[in-house]
Enzyme design. Sequence first.
Site, PDB file in Angstrom:
ATOM      1  N   ILE A  68       0.845  -1.166   0.030  1.00 26.44           N
ATOM      2  CA  ILE A  68      -0.085  -0.111   0.214  1.00 26.44           C
ATOM      3  C   ILE A  68       0.741   1.194   0.262  1.00 26.44           C
ATOM      4  CG2 ILE A  68      -1.820   1.271   1.178  1.00 26.44           C
ATOM      5  CD1 ILE A  68      -2.646  -1.625   2.486  1.00 26.44           C
TER       6      ILE A  68
ATOM      7  N   THR B 137      -6.587  -0.922  10.479  1.00 30.15           N
ATOM      8  CA  THR B 137      -7.364  -1.911   9.645  1.00 30.15           C
ATOM      9  C   THR B 137      -8.698  -2.227  10.397  1.00 30.15           C
ATOM     10  OG1 THR B 137      -7.325  -3.939   9.381  1.00 30.15           O
ATOM     11  CG2 THR B 137      -5.933  -3.649  10.892  1.00 30.15           C
ATOM     12  N   ASP B 138      -9.459  -2.750   9.443  1.00 25.72           N
ATOM     13  CA  ASP B 138     -11.248  -3.039   9.851  1.00 25.72           C
ATOM     14  C   ASP B 138     -10.962  -4.327  10.746  1.00 25.72           C
ATOM     15  OD1 ASP B 138     -10.493  -5.025   8.081  1.00 25.72           O
ATOM     16  OD2 ASP B 138     -12.518  -4.758   6.922  1.00 25.72           O
ATOM     17  N   GLU B 139      -9.741  -5.206  10.638  1.00 27.34           N
ATOM     18  CA  GLU B 139      -9.604  -6.085  11.481  1.00 27.34           C
ATOM     19  C   GLU B 139      -9.862  -6.041  13.060  1.00 27.34           C
ATOM     20  OE1 GLU B 139      -7.178  -9.362   9.870  1.00 27.34           O
ATOM     21  OE2 GLU B 139      -7.340  -8.320   7.934  1.00 27.34           O
TER      22      GLU B 139
ATOM     23  N   TYR C 127      -2.144 -10.642  14.683  1.00 28.56           N
ATOM     24  CA  TYR C 127      -2.001  -9.499  13.777  1.00 28.56           C
ATOM     25  C   TYR C 127      -2.827  -8.409  14.218  1.00 28.56           C
ATOM     26  CZ  TYR C 127      -2.899  -6.252   9.573  1.00 28.56           C
ATOM     27  OH  TYR C 127      -3.378  -5.193   9.036  1.00 28.56           O
ATOM     28  N   SER C 128      -4.223  -8.591  14.276  1.00 26.67           N
ATOM     29  CA  SER C 128      -5.274  -7.394  14.492  1.00 26.67           C
ATOM     30  C   SER C 128      -5.184  -7.038  15.920  1.00 26.67           C
ATOM     31  CB  SER C 128      -6.742  -7.986  14.254  1.00 26.67           C
ATOM     32  OG  SER C 128      -6.904  -9.206  14.708  1.00 26.67           O
TER      33      SER C 128
ATOM     34  N   SER D 194      -2.341  -6.627  17.298  1.00 27.60           N
ATOM     35  CA  SER D 194      -1.279  -5.783  17.535  1.00 27.60           C
ATOM     36  C   SER D 194      -1.506  -4.332  16.884  1.00 27.60           C
ATOM     37  CB  SER D 194       0.006  -6.310  16.883  1.00 27.60           C
ATOM     38  OG  SER D 194      -0.092  -6.693  15.548  1.00 27.60           O
ATOM     39  N   LYS D 195      -2.619  -4.497  15.904  1.00 24.90           N
ATOM     40  CA  LYS D 195      -2.794  -3.288  15.233  1.00 24.90           C
ATOM     41  C   LYS D 195      -3.765  -2.565  16.031  1.00 24.90           C
ATOM     42  CE  LYS D 195      -2.125  -1.992  11.533  1.00 24.90           C
ATOM     43  NZ  LYS D 195      -1.189  -1.073  10.870  1.00 24.90           N
TER      44      LYS D 195
ATOM     45  N   LEU E 255      -4.468 -13.371  -0.602  1.00 25.27           N
ATOM     46  CA  LEU E 255      -5.501 -14.176  -1.487  1.00 25.27           C
ATOM     47  C   LEU E 255      -5.375 -13.812  -2.866  1.00 25.27           C
ATOM     48  CD1 LEU E 255      -7.933 -16.074  -1.177  1.00 25.27           C
ATOM     49  CD2 LEU E 255      -9.261 -14.032  -1.275  1.00 25.27           C
TER      50      LEU E 255
ATOM     51  N   TYR F  77      -9.243 -21.900   2.437  1.00 17.89           N
ATOM     52  CA  TYR F  77      -9.255 -22.096   3.521  1.00 17.89           C
ATOM     53  C   TYR F  77     -10.852 -22.387   3.922  1.00 17.89           C
ATOM     54  CZ  TYR F  77      -4.700 -19.791   3.943  1.00 17.89           C
ATOM     55  OH  TYR F  77      -3.536 -19.358   3.996  1.00 17.89           O
TER      56      TYR F  77
ATOM     57  N   ASN G 280     -14.755 -15.518  -0.082  1.00 16.21           N
ATOM     58  CA  ASN G 280     -13.663 -15.893  -1.046  1.00 16.21           C
ATOM     59  C   ASN G 280     -13.741 -16.680  -2.229  1.00 16.21           C
ATOM     60  OD1 ASN G 280     -12.333 -14.607   1.011  1.00 16.21           O
ATOM     61  ND2 ASN G 280     -11.962 -16.457   2.334  1.00 16.21           N
TER      62      ASN G 280
HETATM   63  P1  NAD Z   1       3.139  -4.970   3.362  1.00 14.23           P
HETATM   64  O1  NAD Z   1       3.147  -6.166   4.316  1.00 14.23           O
HETATM   65  O2  NAD Z   1       2.974  -5.348   1.991  1.00 14.23           O
HETATM   66  O3  NAD Z   1       4.294  -3.761   3.631  1.00 14.23           O
HETATM   67  C1  NAD Z   1       4.811  -3.455   5.031  1.00 14.23           C
HETATM   68  C2  NAD Z   1       6.212  -2.810   4.662  1.00 14.23           C
HETATM   69  O4  NAD Z   1       6.356  -2.396   6.117  1.00 14.23           O
HETATM   70  C3  NAD Z   1       7.194  -3.380   4.033  1.00 14.23           C
HETATM   71  O5  NAD Z   1       7.691  -2.664   3.107  1.00 14.23           O
HETATM   72  C4  NAD Z   1       8.318  -3.762   5.077  1.00 14.23           C
HETATM   73  O6  NAD Z   1       9.462  -3.821   4.689  1.00 14.23           O
HETATM   74  C5  NAD Z   1       7.756  -2.534   5.940  1.00 14.23           C
HETATM   75  N1  NAD Z   1       8.222  -2.724   7.567  1.00 14.23           N
HETATM   76  C6  NAD Z   1       7.876  -4.120   8.299  1.00 14.23           C
HETATM   77  N2  NAD Z   1       8.501  -3.705   9.405  1.00 14.23           N
HETATM   78  C7  NAD Z   1       9.154  -2.446   9.400  1.00 14.23           C
HETATM   79  C8  NAD Z   1       9.890  -1.919  10.572  1.00 14.23           C
HETATM   80  N3  NAD Z   1      10.056  -2.620  11.789  1.00 14.23           N
HETATM   81  N4  NAD Z   1      10.385  -0.843  10.227  1.00 14.23           N
HETATM   82  C9  NAD Z   1      10.062  -0.135   8.942  1.00 14.23           C
HETATM   83  N5  NAD Z   1       9.563  -0.834   7.997  1.00 14.23           N
HETATM   84  C10 NAD Z   1       9.150  -1.992   8.307  1.00 14.23           C
HETATM   85  O7  NAD Z   1       1.671  -4.310   4.089  1.00 14.23           O
HETATM   86  P2  NAD Z   1       0.742  -3.282   3.099  1.00 14.23           P
HETATM   87  O8  NAD Z   1      -0.573  -4.548   2.938  1.00 14.23           O
HETATM   88  O9  NAD Z   1       1.152  -2.632   2.535  1.00 14.23           O
HETATM   89  O10 NAD Z   1      -0.137  -2.698   4.730  1.00 14.23           O
HETATM   90  C11 NAD Z   1       0.337  -1.589   4.931  1.00 14.23           C
HETATM   91  C12 NAD Z   1      -0.484  -0.970   6.224  1.00 14.23           C
HETATM   92  O11 NAD Z   1      -1.738  -0.900   5.873  1.00 14.23           O
HETATM   93  C13 NAD Z   1      -0.097  -1.870   7.342  1.00 14.23           C
HETATM   94  O12 NAD Z   1      -0.048  -1.130   8.627  1.00 14.23           O
HETATM   95  C14 NAD Z   1      -1.333  -2.780   7.568  1.00 14.23           C
HETATM   96  O13 NAD Z   1      -1.659  -3.206   8.607  1.00 14.23           O
HETATM   97  C15 NAD Z   1      -2.362  -1.765   6.910  1.00 14.23           C
HETATM   98  N6  NAD Z   1      -3.502  -2.437   6.388  1.00 14.23           N
HETATM   99  C16 NAD Z   1      -3.344  -3.245   5.210  1.00 14.23           C
HETATM  100  C17 NAD Z   1      -4.576  -3.657   4.547  1.00 14.23           C
HETATM  101  C18 NAD Z   1      -4.434  -4.684   3.541  1.00 14.23           C
HETATM  102  O14 NAD Z   1      -5.338  -5.082   3.054  1.00 14.23           O
HETATM  103  N7  NAD Z   1      -3.291  -5.100   3.137  1.00 14.23           N
HETATM  104  C19 NAD Z   1      -5.785  -3.409   4.907  1.00 14.23           C
HETATM  105  C20 NAD Z   1      -5.890  -2.227   5.857  1.00 14.23           C
HETATM  106  C21 NAD Z   1      -4.950  -1.797   6.436  1.00 14.23           C
HETATM  107  P1  TYD Z   2      -5.526 -12.466   3.284  1.00 12.47           P
HETATM  108  O1  TYD Z   2      -5.415 -11.957   1.894  1.00 12.47           O
HETATM  109  O2  TYD Z   2      -4.549 -13.380   4.061  1.00 12.47           O
HETATM  110  O3  TYD Z   2      -6.189 -11.338   4.317  1.00 12.47           O
HETATM  111  P2  TYD Z   2      -6.677 -11.146   5.721  1.00 12.47           P
HETATM  112  O4  TYD Z   2      -6.706 -12.428   6.323  1.00 12.47           O
HETATM  113  O5  TYD Z   2      -6.261 -10.160   6.354  1.00 12.47           O
HETATM  114  O6  TYD Z   2      -8.362 -10.945   5.437  1.00 12.47           O
HETATM  115  O7  TYD Z   2      -7.181 -13.383   3.223  1.00 12.47           O
HETATM  116  C1  TYD Z   2      -8.059 -12.972   2.601  1.00 12.47           C
HETATM  117  C2  TYD Z   2      -9.218 -14.314   2.792  1.00 12.47           C
HETATM  118  O8  TYD Z   2      -8.758 -15.297   1.960  1.00 12.47           O
HETATM  119  C3  TYD Z   2      -9.157 -14.571   4.085  1.00 12.47           C
HETATM  120  O9  TYD Z   2     -10.636 -15.050   4.583  1.00 12.47           O
HETATM  121  C4  TYD Z   2      -8.418 -16.014   4.424  1.00 12.47           C
HETATM  122  C5  TYD Z   2      -8.738 -16.648   2.950  1.00 12.47           C
HETATM  123  N1  TYD Z   2      -7.490 -17.215   2.160  1.00 12.47           N
HETATM  124  C6  TYD Z   2      -7.552 -18.464   1.671  1.00 12.47           C
HETATM  125  O10 TYD Z   2      -8.752 -19.111   1.738  1.00 12.47           O
HETATM  126  N2  TYD Z   2      -6.542 -19.069   1.043  1.00 12.47           N
HETATM  127  C7  TYD Z   2      -5.161 -18.379   1.161  1.00 12.47           C
HETATM  128  O11 TYD Z   2      -4.315 -19.094   0.562  1.00 12.47           O
HETATM  129  C8  TYD Z   2      -5.179 -17.141   1.582  1.00 12.47           C
HETATM  130  C9  TYD Z   2      -3.737 -16.374   1.689  1.00 12.47           C
HETATM  131  C10 TYD Z   2      -6.120 -16.547   2.292  1.00 12.47           C
END
Ligand code: NAD
Ligand code: TYD
Length: 339
Positions: free
Chosen positions: A13, A126-128, A151-152, A154-155, A191, A208, A250
């Site tokens: 992101i 996050t919404d989680e 994860y959630s 900690s967030k 996913l 899953y 899913n």
């Molecule tokens: P990602 O895992 O793709 O990227 C995380 C980045 O943080 C990586 O570049 C990693 O190197 C860096 N990082 C990790 N630990 C670090 C540290 N200690 N110091 C400095 N950099 C560090 O994650 P993402 O999917 O891009 O998510 C970004 C943010 O958005 C996160 O805070 C996540 O909780 C939040 N978020 C993600 C989603 C989603 O669907 N992916 C949805 C809602 C919120």
């Molecule tokens: P994911 O992308 O890990 O996001 P989050 O768990 O943060 O929502 O997973 C999205 C959904 O897909 C979740 O319900 C778990 C499911 N999932 C599978 O069924 N198979 C997979 O291999 C993965 C990675 C996720």
Amino acid sequence: MKNILITGGAGFIGSNFINQILTNRDDWQIINLDKLTYAGNLENLKESDKKSNYTFVKGDINNFELVEYLFQKYKFDYVINFAAESHVDRSILGSAIFYQTNVMGTNVLLEVAKKYGIEKFLQVSTDEVYGSLGTTGLFTESTPISPNSPYSASKASADMMALSFYHTFGMPILVTRCSNNYGPFQFPEKLIPLMIINSLNDKKLPVYGDGLNVRDWIYVDDHNRAIELVLEKGKFGEVYNIGASSEMPNIEIIKMILKLLNKSEELIQYVKDRPGHDRRYAIDSSKISNEIGWAPLNSFENAIAMTVEWYLKNQAWWNRIITGEYRNYFNVQYGERLI
Ligand code: NAD
Ligand code: TYD
């Protein structure tokens, strides 16, 4: 000119955010602090790196001295904290790094921002944090926090820590809670990219449980536009939910991807469920829509097709992740830029 500290900007992101911002505006000087864990990939930022108002710093948000040095050097106006361990399955395998980065790391950023002063601090949450919904209802900003995975949890802790700095110290804190993102540069453990890449490689698609868990999907650009708007117009101490009203089980998404790629549903393989698997997430985004004027621009139907197309066109990008070659990008491109 505003000086902005973006943390975690080499991830999915954050890199989309930086790429988008730097094509739209030149009044932001961006410093991207990223540890380059397995999830960080500087190749995502190839275009941004050509810009004079972009600087990459390899480092950990837990490193108080480094963060302090950067605050002294750049006198940041804004901080946007994307840095996190972000994958639920990994948090089940080992939770300590999630606590370290997501909670302790956020605390370091807040403490240093408090010490040096800041105009705005946006915590990307996050919404989680709300836990799981039954078959009806939506998460609003007043839904009680009730996280279920390491994860959630900690967030949630980081997001409440940030809000506590508003209440206790009057800091200019903004918190966003977004639903599941998809789009370019997403690490193929999540996913949607996993299913696209496995389908292209004719590998099994691990579903899953019964495949009926529901997530509320948003295209990454829509999330990032919301972050930019909350930064501009949000009220300090407030939380803003972000979602595009695209709930989907899913299995339905997986079947859509197979259809777009013209692949057989025989690739689908039901596997053992994720422990503690949240059943349903769904976002009410009326607050951000009414108070800030944000609305998503992309429908799921169009954006999932765009995303599949992107992974088709960028096989070299994800192949370098699969082979591990992407880990060398830093050394090749940035060897002399370590501070
Ligand atoms: P990602 O895992 O793709 O990227 C995380 C980045 O943080 C990586 O570049 C990693 O190197 C860096 N990082 C990790 N630990 C670090 C540290 N200690 N110091 C400095 N950099 C560090 O994650 P993402 O999917 O891009 O998510 C970004 C943010 O958005 C996160 O805070 C996540 O909780 C939040 N978020 C993600 C989603 C989603 O669907 N992916 C949805 C809602 C919120
Ligand atoms: P994911 O992308 O890990 O996001 P989050 O768990 O943060 O929502 O997973 C999205 C959904 O897909 C979740 O319900 C778990 C499911 N999932 C599978 O069924 N198979 C997979 O291999 C993965 C990675 C996720």
